[in-house]
Design a protein around this motif. Structure first.
Motif, PDB file in Angstrom:
ATOM      1  N   HIS A 157      62.111  63.189 101.528  1.00 16.30           N
ATOM      2  CA  HIS A 157      63.029  62.949 102.634  1.00 16.30           C
ATOM      3  C   HIS A 157      63.072  64.070 103.675  1.00 16.30           C
ATOM      4  O   HIS A 157      63.945  64.067 104.531  1.00 16.30           O
ATOM      5  CB  HIS A 157      64.436  62.701 102.096  1.00 16.30           C
ATOM      6  CG  HIS A 157      64.498  61.510 101.191  1.00 16.30           C
ATOM      7  ND1 HIS A 157      64.142  60.245 101.608  1.00 16.30           N
ATOM      8  CD2 HIS A 157      64.848  61.398  99.883  1.00 16.30           C
ATOM      9  CE1 HIS A 157      64.279  59.387 100.594  1.00 16.30           C
ATOM     10  NE2 HIS A 157      64.707  60.074  99.547  1.00 16.30           N
ATOM     11  N   TYR A 201      61.630  64.847 106.697  1.00 17.47           N
ATOM     12  CA  TYR A 201      60.807  64.040 107.592  1.00 17.47           C
ATOM     13  C   TYR A 201      59.978  64.860 108.576  1.00 17.47           C
ATOM     14  O   TYR A 201      59.176  64.293 109.322  1.00 17.47           O
ATOM     15  CB  TYR A 201      61.698  63.053 108.341  1.00 17.47           C
ATOM     16  CG  TYR A 201      62.416  62.102 107.414  1.00 17.47           C
ATOM     17  CD1 TYR A 201      61.703  61.215 106.613  1.00 17.47           C
ATOM     18  CD2 TYR A 201      63.805  62.118 107.323  1.00 17.47           C
ATOM     19  CE1 TYR A 201      62.355  60.360 105.749  1.00 17.47           C
ATOM     20  CE2 TYR A 201      64.460  61.255 106.454  1.00 17.47           C
ATOM     21  CZ  TYR A 201      63.736  60.384 105.670  1.00 17.47           C
ATOM     22  OH  TYR A 201      64.381  59.530 104.810  1.00 17.47           O
ATOM     23  N   ASP A 210      65.831  53.349 103.082  1.00 19.18           N
ATOM     24  CA  ASP A 210      67.109  53.938 103.494  1.00 19.18           C
ATOM     25  C   ASP A 210      67.014  54.707 104.816  1.00 19.18           C
ATOM     26  O   ASP A 210      67.787  55.637 105.066  1.00 19.18           O
ATOM     27  CB  ASP A 210      67.654  54.880 102.399  1.00 19.18           C
ATOM     28  CG  ASP A 210      67.827  54.173 101.074  1.00 19.18           C
ATOM     29  OD1 ASP A 210      68.277  53.017 101.084  1.00 19.18           O
ATOM     30  OD2 ASP A 210      67.492  54.782 100.036  1.00 19.18           O
ATOM     31  N   ASN A 211      66.050  54.351 105.639  1.00 18.07           N
ATOM     32  CA  ASN A 211      65.934  54.992 106.946  1.00 18.07           C
ATOM     33  C   ASN A 211      65.390  53.978 107.945  1.00 18.07           C
ATOM     34  O   ASN A 211      64.241  53.561 107.856  1.00 18.07           O
ATOM     35  CB  ASN A 211      65.015  56.215 106.882  1.00 18.07           C
ATOM     36  CG  ASN A 211      65.091  57.070 108.140  1.00 18.07           C
ATOM     37  OD1 ASN A 211      65.119  56.567 109.258  1.00 18.07           O
ATOM     38  ND2 ASN A 211      65.129  58.379 107.945  1.00 18.07           N
ATOM     39  N   GLU A 247      65.183  54.475 111.204  1.00 15.22           N
ATOM     40  CA  GLU A 247      64.656  55.104 112.412  1.00 15.22           C
ATOM     41  C   GLU A 247      63.250  55.654 112.231  1.00 15.22           C
ATOM     42  O   GLU A 247      62.543  55.892 113.215  1.00 15.22           O
ATOM     43  CB  GLU A 247      65.590  56.240 112.852  1.00 15.22           C
ATOM     44  CG  GLU A 247      66.998  55.767 113.203  1.00 15.22           C
ATOM     45  CD  GLU A 247      67.896  56.917 113.605  1.00 15.22           C
ATOM     46  OE1 GLU A 247      67.427  58.084 113.523  1.00 15.22           O
ATOM     47  OE2 GLU A 247      69.032  56.659 114.010  1.00 15.22           O
ATOM     48  N   LYS A 248      62.846  55.866 110.979  1.00 13.22           N
ATOM     49  CA  LYS A 248      61.545  56.463 110.713  1.00 13.22           C
ATOM     50  C   LYS A 248      60.609  55.450 110.057  1.00 13.22           C
ATOM     51  O   LYS A 248      61.044  54.530 109.356  1.00 13.22           O
ATOM     52  CB  LYS A 248      61.683  57.668 109.781  1.00 13.22           C
ATOM     53  CG  LYS A 248      62.487  58.832 110.347  1.00 13.22           C
ATOM     54  CD  LYS A 248      61.677  59.628 111.343  1.00 13.22           C
ATOM     55  CE  LYS A 248      62.422  60.889 111.765  1.00 13.22           C
ATOM     56  NZ  LYS A 248      61.658  61.697 112.735  1.00 13.22           N
TER      57      LYS A 248
END
Length: 312
Positions: A236, A238, A279-280, A282-283
């Protein structure tokens, strides 16, 4: 009668010793057993920046030490070669105290250099900036010497070895609490730059605590590529990325077999795959393959080219 220098209490004695550099401390340690024991137990002094033990031939090994000093405007240094001699061991090379050239009779050159390397790492109270180990034919003798040693503290480590397994064994002598960078140079080099959590699978080693690493992948296959991707998705941080460099061309069909047809092509030398990040929102994880390397990197979802498929 005036008190003896040896009767000075430990605290002021250590304060005095802290004004000496490494070379001076080693000289003091040879004066008597009491001072040698005090130095071995308390490890006073400024400390070394870097220590290296490098095999230069089947009959010669170099020992290098770089350290700060109060006595010179530049850093002090020791660069000695321990060579096999018909009567024992020849020790020769430059130091900041002058050029050394002596022959020690009835002494094996490997025993001599390993003994002095052991003294160097045991004399260090602070953290090394870097430790360099290059071993080939004397790997077993090096391991025999190190197996009773506590792990040494260093921020980075550079290893040259005949095999990845030997390199991994050498790596284990460094304390992982302080190790931020490791560079392994086996005969056939493939590098990993930046950390990724790789769980145990076949020949994959866990390098989670390294900031930067270099490792050799043997027999890279579809299962290994998929495992890298799955473990990378669980990582995580990033801002990290993974790049694997290869002397030969990365096999494109391995990635097609692992992930299917590339969703977007940028010219004839680059292919890309994109994956959702758990769980993301935006990425996305971008997998890129080029002529000399492949790369795993997190990018913003808005950077995915129009028409590209984002895979699960």
């Amino acid at each position: 009668m005036s008190p003896s220098f040896l009767e000075i209490p430990d605290l002021p004695m250590e304060m005095i010793m802290n004004y000496l550099d490494y070379l001076a401390i080693r000289s003091v340690s040879k004066t008597c057993w009491d001072l040698r024991n005090f130095i071995d137990n308390n490890k006073p002094g400024i400390g070394m920046k870097q220590v290296s033990i490098i095999q230069t031939s089947d009959t010669a090994v170099g020992l290098g030490i770089s350290l700060p000093t109060f006595r010179l405007p530049e850093d002090a240094y020791i660069y000695l070669s321990y060579e096999k001699h018909e009567n024992g061991c020849r020790i020769t090379g430059p130091t900041s105290d002058g050029y050394k050239n002596k022959i020690v009779e009835n002494l094996n050159f490997l025993d001599a250099v390993l003994h002095d390397f052991k003294i160097a790492i045991n004399s260090q109270k602070l953290i090394f900036e870097k430790v360099i180990v290059t071993v080939n034919t004397f790997f077993e003798k090096f391991e025999e010497m190190m197996k009773l040693q506590k792990p040494f503290a260093t921020e980075s480590m550079e290893i040259h070895a005949d095999s990845l397994e030997h390199a991994r064994q050498i790596m284990h002598h460094a304390d992982p609490t302080y190790l931020n960078f490791i560079d392994i140079h086996p005969p056939e080099v493939i590098n990993i730059i930046e950390t990724v959590k790789l769980e145990s699978l076949k020949n994959i080693q866990n390098f989670f605590h390294f900031a930067t690493a270099s490792i050799h992948f043997e027999n890279l296959d579809v299962e290994t590529i998929r495992a890298i991707k799955e473990n990378f998705l669980q990582f995580h941080e990033y801002d990290k990325y993974l790049r694997v460099l290869n002397k030969s061309n990365v096999k494109e069909n391995l990635f097609i077999d692992a992930f299917g047809t590339a969703s977007e092509r940028s010219g004839e030398t680059e292919q890309n795959w994109f994956f959702n990040v758990p769980d993301n929102n935006e990425k996305v994880l971008k997998v890129l393959i080029k002529w000399r390397y492949f790369e795993f990197q997190f990018v913003e979802k808005c950077e995915v080219p129009e028409g590209s498929v984002i895979l699960d």
